[in-house]
Design an enzyme around this catalytic site. Structure first.
Site, PDB file in Angstrom:
ATOM      1  N   GLN A   1       0.838  -1.200   0.000  1.00 53.87           N
ATOM      2  CA  GLN A   1       0.000   0.000   0.000  1.00 53.87           C
ATOM      3  C   GLN A   1       0.871   1.248   0.000  1.00 53.87           C
ATOM      4  OE1 GLN A   1      -3.442  -0.587   3.004  1.00 53.87           O
ATOM      5  NE2 GLN A   1      -1.870  -2.031   3.614  1.00 53.87           N
TER       6      GLN A   1
ATOM      7  N   HIS B   1      -1.569   1.302  -4.305  1.00 52.88           N
ATOM      8  CA  HIS B   1      -1.987   2.689  -4.098  1.00 52.88           C
ATOM      9  C   HIS B   1      -1.115   3.675  -4.878  1.00 52.88           C
ATOM     10  CE1 HIS B   1      -4.120   1.553  -0.061  1.00 52.88           C
ATOM     11  NE2 HIS B   1      -4.793   1.185  -1.122  1.00 52.88           N
TER      12      HIS B   1
HETATM   13  P1  NAD Z   1      -1.484   2.956   8.884  1.00 57.57           P
HETATM   14  O1  NAD Z   1      -0.666   4.166   9.183  1.00 57.57           O
HETATM   15  O2  NAD Z   1      -2.946   3.047   8.948  1.00 57.57           O
HETATM   16  O3  NAD Z   1      -1.018   1.824   9.901  1.00 57.57           O
HETATM   17  C1  NAD Z   1       0.331   1.529  10.129  1.00 57.57           C
HETATM   18  C2  NAD Z   1       0.415   0.290  11.003  1.00 57.57           C
HETATM   19  O4  NAD Z   1       1.779  -0.032  11.157  1.00 57.57           O
HETATM   20  C3  NAD Z   1      -0.179   0.482  12.402  1.00 57.57           C
HETATM   21  O5  NAD Z   1      -0.991  -0.639  12.738  1.00 57.57           O
HETATM   22  C4  NAD Z   1       1.055   0.525  13.312  1.00 57.57           C
HETATM   23  O6  NAD Z   1       0.826  -0.058  14.578  1.00 57.57           O
HETATM   24  C5  NAD Z   1       2.037  -0.313  12.520  1.00 57.57           C
HETATM   25  N1  NAD Z   1       3.444   0.043  12.762  1.00 57.57           N
HETATM   26  C6  NAD Z   1       3.973   1.249  13.078  1.00 57.57           C
HETATM   27  N2  NAD Z   1       5.300   1.157  13.205  1.00 57.57           N
HETATM   28  C7  NAD Z   1       5.616  -0.137  12.953  1.00 57.57           C
HETATM   29  C8  NAD Z   1       6.840  -0.867  12.931  1.00 57.57           C
HETATM   30  N3  NAD Z   1       8.027  -0.280  13.187  1.00 57.57           N
HETATM   31  N4  NAD Z   1       6.798  -2.182  12.640  1.00 57.57           N
HETATM   32  C9  NAD Z   1       5.606  -2.799  12.389  1.00 57.57           C
HETATM   33  N5  NAD Z   1       4.430  -2.167  12.404  1.00 57.57           N
HETATM   34  C10 NAD Z   1       4.435  -0.855  12.672  1.00 57.57           C
HETATM   35  O7  NAD Z   1      -0.972   2.425   7.490  1.00 57.57           O
HETATM   36  P2  NAD Z   1      -1.675   1.565   6.342  1.00 57.57           P
HETATM   37  O8  NAD Z   1      -2.493   0.482   6.965  1.00 57.57           O
HETATM   38  O9  NAD Z   1      -0.586   1.230   5.394  1.00 57.57           O
HETATM   39  O10 NAD Z   1      -2.679   2.581   5.616  1.00 57.57           O
HETATM   40  C11 NAD Z   1      -2.216   3.882   5.324  1.00 57.57           C
HETATM   41  C12 NAD Z   1      -2.417   4.396   3.918  1.00 57.57           C
HETATM   42  O11 NAD Z   1      -1.572   5.569   3.791  1.00 57.57           O
HETATM   43  C13 NAD Z   1      -1.954   3.484   2.837  1.00 57.57           C
HETATM   44  O12 NAD Z   1      -2.932   3.546   1.868  1.00 57.57           O
HETATM   45  C14 NAD Z   1      -0.659   4.089   2.261  1.00 57.57           C
HETATM   46  O13 NAD Z   1      -0.743   4.201   0.848  1.00 57.57           O
HETATM   47  C15 NAD Z   1      -0.596   5.488   2.787  1.00 57.57           C
HETATM   48  N6  NAD Z   1       0.748   5.806   3.386  1.00 57.57           N
HETATM   49  C16 NAD Z   1       1.893   5.361   2.788  1.00 57.57           C
HETATM   50  C17 NAD Z   1       3.137   5.617   3.352  1.00 57.57           C
HETATM   51  C18 NAD Z   1       4.379   5.116   2.662  1.00 57.57           C
HETATM   52  O14 NAD Z   1       4.393   4.985   1.449  1.00 57.57           O
HETATM   53  N7  NAD Z   1       5.446   4.800   3.399  1.00 57.57           N
HETATM   54  C19 NAD Z   1       3.216   6.323   4.552  1.00 57.57           C
HETATM   55  C20 NAD Z   1       2.038   6.783   5.140  1.00 57.57           C
HETATM   56  C21 NAD Z   1       0.805   6.507   4.543  1.00 57.57           C
END
Ligand code: NAD
Length: 250
Positions: free
Chosen positions: A103, A121
């Site tokens: 995602q 995404h």
């Molecule tokens: P989310 O932010 O809703 O959830 C993140 C999850 O990761 C949480 O359950 C949290 O407890 C867990 N988490 C946090 N740190 C962690 C770690 N070190 N190790 C393991 N788990 C950890 O994210 P989502 O479910 O991916 O949904 C968010 C949406 O936002 C997606 O559609 C995505 O496209 C977008 N997004 C993308 C990025 C990216 O590309 N890196 C960053 C932020 C949001």
């Protein structure tokens, strides 16, 4: 673990957290100080394309290779962490089918060495023409007034991102892979965003073993057969090594 023939891995923002990219639902409920409605919807882009382009320009810059970065951006450069590298190792050493569905819009899986990957995404290092739907690599800021390479129009380029209210990419390919997999692993995703949050149920219907690896229980935790809770960069490399040891050698 029994011999596995086909793995689908789903990743979310949590796998990139230890690389310094903020998750979506960090404590304040904002994404990098913005309300999602202001930067990640088609309506936001219609209303304020300058703000939306600026937001994704800022997400893009730290992912670019060192050669194209100025000093300030270099200091903020974001690199893959041990969790990204562990998934690349799993793909390289597992003797079977492997698909990584993410995602995430960053390119840290690619930087970490993953090959067979679908960005459901979209990708922040790509842009798209609003008229033709042509997709281009994007290694610079996009300005609202930039002329599109394919149609020559200004104000026609948008980040190649699936915004809230838009249809995720590759859904048929993903559904097919999940229906044929016998192991489904979900890493660093909160279970808030559908359809990705429903993939575990599709995997259960396919008879696959299902494992959640996350910092804490996700909203859909009860749908998984097993769970490993901890930081992905710490627990995933161990899980991958144990899994590979339990499987026939390539
Ligand atoms: P989310 O932010 O809703 O959830 C993140 C999850 O990761 C949480 O359950 C949290 O407890 C867990 N988490 C946090 N740190 C962690 C770690 N070190 N190790 C393991 N788990 C950890 O994210 P989502 O479910 O991916 O949904 C968010 C949406 O936002 C997606 O559609 C995505 O496209 C977008 N997004 C993308 C990025 C990216 O590309 N890196 C960053 C932020 C949001």
């Amino acid at each position: 673990m029994n011999s596995v023939k086909s793995i689908v891995v789903l990743t979310g923002a949590g796998i990139s957290a230890e690389s310094g990219i903020k998750t979506f639902r960090a404590d304040d409920g904002l994404w990098e100080n913005h309300r999602v409605e202001d930067v990640a919807t088609p309506e936001a882009f219609e209303r304020d394309p300058w703000l939306v382009q600026k937001f994704y320009n800022e997400r893009r810059r730290p992912l670019l290779s060192s050669s194209s970065l100025d000093q300030k951006s270099l200091e903020q450069e974001i690199r893959p962490n041990p969790a990204h590298k562990a998934l690349a190792k799993l793909e390289a050493e597992f003797d079977g089918d492997f698909l990584l569905v993410t995602q995430n819009i960053d390119n840290l899986h690619e930087q970490g060495g993953s090959q067979n990957i679908l960005h459901m995404h979209g990708e922040v290092l790509k842009m798209r023409c609003k008229s033709t739907e042509n997709v281009f690599d994007c290694f610079n800021d996009i300005q609202v007034a930039d002329l599109c390479d394919c149609c020559g129009e200004a104000n026609n380029l948008r980040p190649h991102i699936v915004w809230f209210g838009e249809m995720p990419l590759y859904m048929d390919e993903i559904a097919l892979a999940i229906s044929n997999c016998d192991l489904f692993v979900s890493i660093g995703t909160s279970g808030n965003v559908y359809p990705a949050a429903g993939f575990v149920q599709m995997a259960n219907q396919a008879g696959a073993q299902t494992i959640e690896i996350n910092l804490e229980e996700s909203l859909v935790a009860s749908n998984f057969d097993q769970a490993v809770y901890g930081k992905a960069g710490e627990v995933l490399p161990i899980w991958v090594d144990d899994f590979l040891l339990s499987q026939p050698k390539k």
